[in-house]
Write a protein that holds these residues in place. Structure first.
Motif, PDB file in Angstrom:
ATOM      1  N   UNK A  80      22.652  11.580   5.420  1.00 12.64           N
ATOM      2  CA  UNK A  80      21.203  11.708   5.608  1.00 12.64           C
ATOM      3  C   UNK A  80      20.530  11.695   4.249  1.00 12.64           C
ATOM      4  N   UNK A  81      19.363  11.043   4.179  1.00 13.00           N
ATOM      5  CA  UNK A  81      18.550  11.096   2.969  1.00 13.00           C
ATOM      6  C   UNK A  81      17.143  11.541   3.366  1.00 13.00           C
ATOM      7  N   UNK A  82      16.250  11.632   2.399  1.00  8.90           N
ATOM      8  CA  UNK A  82      14.910  12.126   2.701  1.00  8.90           C
ATOM      9  C   UNK A  82      14.926  13.556   3.210  1.00  8.90           C
ATOM     10  N   UNK A  83      15.741  14.428   2.591  1.00  5.02           N
ATOM     11  CA  UNK A  83      15.904  15.792   3.094  1.00  5.02           C
ATOM     12  C   UNK A  83      14.617  16.591   2.909  1.00  5.02           C
ATOM     13  N   UNK A  84      14.192  17.255   3.973  1.00  2.25           N
ATOM     14  CA  UNK A  84      12.899  17.929   3.955  1.00  2.25           C
ATOM     15  C   UNK A  84      12.959  19.359   4.477  1.00  2.25           C
ATOM     16  N   UNK A  85      14.081  19.859   4.854  1.00  2.00           N
ATOM     17  CA  UNK A  85      14.238  21.236   5.304  1.00  2.00           C
ATOM     18  C   UNK A  85      15.646  21.680   5.015  1.00  2.00           C
ATOM     19  N   UNK A  97      17.609  18.822   7.405  1.00  2.00           N
ATOM     20  CA  UNK A  97      17.077  17.772   8.269  1.00  2.00           C
ATOM     21  C   UNK A  97      16.366  16.746   7.393  1.00  2.00           C
ATOM     22  N   UNK A  98      16.192  15.555   7.966  1.00  2.23           N
ATOM     23  CA  UNK A  98      15.675  14.417   7.216  1.00  2.23           C
ATOM     24  C   UNK A  98      14.402  13.907   7.859  1.00  2.23           C
ATOM     25  N   UNK A  99      13.469  13.436   7.031  1.00  2.00           N
ATOM     26  CA  UNK A  99      12.254  12.855   7.589  1.00  2.00           C
ATOM     27  C   UNK A  99      12.493  11.470   8.174  1.00  2.00           C
ATOM     28  N   UNK A 100      13.743  11.059   8.220  1.00  2.00           N
ATOM     29  CA  UNK A 100      14.120   9.831   8.926  1.00  2.00           C
ATOM     30  C   UNK A 100      14.824  10.139  10.248  1.00  2.00           C
ATOM     31  N   UNK A 101      14.644  11.377  10.730  1.00  2.00           N
ATOM     32  CA  UNK A 101      15.140  11.720  12.047  1.00  2.00           C
ATOM     33  C   UNK A 101      16.627  11.992  12.118  1.00  2.00           C
ATOM     34  N   UNK A 123      29.037  16.379   7.807  1.00  2.00           N
ATOM     35  CA  UNK A 123      28.879  15.803   9.141  1.00  2.00           C
ATOM     36  C   UNK A 123      27.389  15.614   9.371  1.00  2.00           C
ATOM     37  N   UNK A 124      27.039  14.631  10.193  1.00  2.16           N
ATOM     38  CA  UNK A 124      25.627  14.307  10.364  1.00  2.16           C
ATOM     39  C   UNK A 124      25.427  13.551  11.661  1.00  2.16           C
ATOM     40  N   UNK A 125      24.156  13.375  12.019  1.00  2.00           N
ATOM     41  CA  UNK A 125      23.843  12.626  13.220  1.00  2.00           C
ATOM     42  C   UNK A 125      22.349  12.532  13.408  1.00  2.00           C
ATOM     43  N   UNK A 126      21.907  11.806  14.430  1.00  2.00           N
ATOM     44  CA  UNK A 126      20.477  11.665  14.673  1.00  2.00           C
ATOM     45  C   UNK A 126      19.912  12.885  15.399  1.00  2.00           C
ATOM     46  N   UNK A 127      18.680  13.230  15.088  1.00  2.05           N
ATOM     47  CA  UNK A 127      17.938  14.167  15.911  1.00  2.05           C
ATOM     48  C   UNK A 127      17.502  13.450  17.183  1.00  2.05           C
ATOM     49  N   UNK A 128      17.473  14.200  18.299  1.00  5.30           N
ATOM     50  CA  UNK A 128      17.234  13.577  19.598  1.00  5.30           C
ATOM     51  C   UNK A 128      16.006  14.170  20.288  1.00  5.30           C
TER      52      UNK A 128
END
Length: 340
Positions: A80-85, A97-101, A123-128
């Motif tokens: 993940x990139x664009x980390x915002x939290x 979490x990332x601002x790219x979802x 580990x990572x994945x998409x927010x749903x």
């Protein structure tokens, strides 16, 4: 995030073409702002240590928080990139979490003194969404993260402003009550700071929305579902709140970001005391400056955690998906709590 001072405001519209134009415009503005490129990490490495300045006066001299170390993070390996939290748990599980979802987790490795050594086991994945489908486009602009006592998560989103709850970050979202009027705010600059205080109250601060008649303050809320109370938070001039985290005493740390040409990015950390039920206008006590000669970038996430009987603070930067910016992770310690 809010575009740097002097950058063109994003145009309205949410079509894919419009979103691409806005993203390119923001990248061009940031390129003009920084005018430098970041070095890549060694192949196969998830992190690389960044040197703290030598031969400079202590940039945090006289302030309660001091840096212990900084690492640069390979966001491709992290997932993940664009980390915002940011959240760091007592077992040193780092969650962002990332601002790219997207969401990501890894184990934070610390030296005995508390300096960051790196990350492992990412580990990572998409927010749903509530139907379990990965977010697409601007719908996944996640900007803030907070942990609930039952182990679930709150995630705040921009552009389509809302708070959603996740029992597990790899699972479907559940609606969560948001502060009144949040959904009607302009697209970029609303909720970037969200935390759950030890007494269970939620604390939220807008990035750029001002109270009527007070251009120097930001709209803030405390309370939570069905019990929101609105107040005002006043950052330093030229700064915007970009994240917050609770403190064990019932107060909070607020991360205030500054971006301007030609200085680039810097930030401050301020401490709020335990908050009353009906705050008026609050200003935090300055506890740290995150600015050159310290390694610095677009600081967007903060988390306070305890390790080996010592209270530590971690901050992370958002690279804006730009090749000349970096994802940095810094750990700081309170000067009145020396390492054992």
């Amino acid at each position: 995030m809010r575009p740097p001072a002097g950058a063109p405001r994003p145009l309205p519209g949410t079509s894919p073409a419009g979103l691409r134009r806005r993203r390119l415009g923001r990248r061009a503005a940031l390129a003009a702002l920084l005018g430098a490129s970041a070095c890549g990490l060694p192949p196969g490495s998830l992190t690389r240590p960044e040197s703290l300045p030598e031969g400079f006066p202590d940039p945090l001299a006289g302030l309660p928080l001091r840096p212990l170390g900084v690492v640069a993070v390979d966001t491709e390996r992290l997932g993940a990139d664009g980390l915002s939290g940011l959240h760091v748990a007592p077992d040193l599980t780092l969650t962002a979490i990332s601002d790219r979802g997207r969401w990501c987790q890894a184990r934070l490795l610390l030296s005995p003194e508390g300096a960051p050594l790196g990350l492992e086991a990412p580990r990572s994945g998409p927010l749903r969404d509530i139907a379990g489908r990965p977010f697409q486009g601007f719908l996944g602009d996640a900007e803030c993260l907070a942990a609930l006592p039952d182990g679930s998560w709150l995630v705040g989103f921009e552009r389509l402003h809302r708070i959603q709850r996740y029992r597990h970050l790899d699972g479907p979202a559940e609606p969560a009550p948001s502060p009144p009027g949040l959904a009607q705010w302009p697209g970029n600059g609303a909720l970037e700071s969200l935390g759950v205080l030890p007494d269970g109250r939620w604390l939220a601060i807008a990035e750029s929305e001002r109270p009527p008649g007070d251009e120097g303050a930001r709209v803030a809320w405390i309370g939570g579902p069905r019990a929101w109370r609105r107040f005002a938070y006043r950052p330093a001039p030229g700064h915007d709140p970009s994240d917050l985290c609770p403190l064990p005493d019932g107060g909070a740390l607020v991360l205030e970001r500054h971006a301007a040409f030609p200085e680039g990015f810097s930030a401050r950390l301020t401490r709020l005391p335990p908050l009353p039920d009906r705050p008026g206008t609050l200003e935090g006590e300055l506890v740290a400056r995150l600015a050159p000669p310290l390694p610095s970038d677009n600081w967007e996430g903060v988390s306070a955690f305890r390790h080996r009987g010592r209270d530590l603070v971690a901050v992370v930067s958002d690279d804006n998906q730009l090749f000349f910016q970096r994802t940095l992770l810094m750990v700081l310690a309170w000067t009145d709590q020396p390492a054992a």
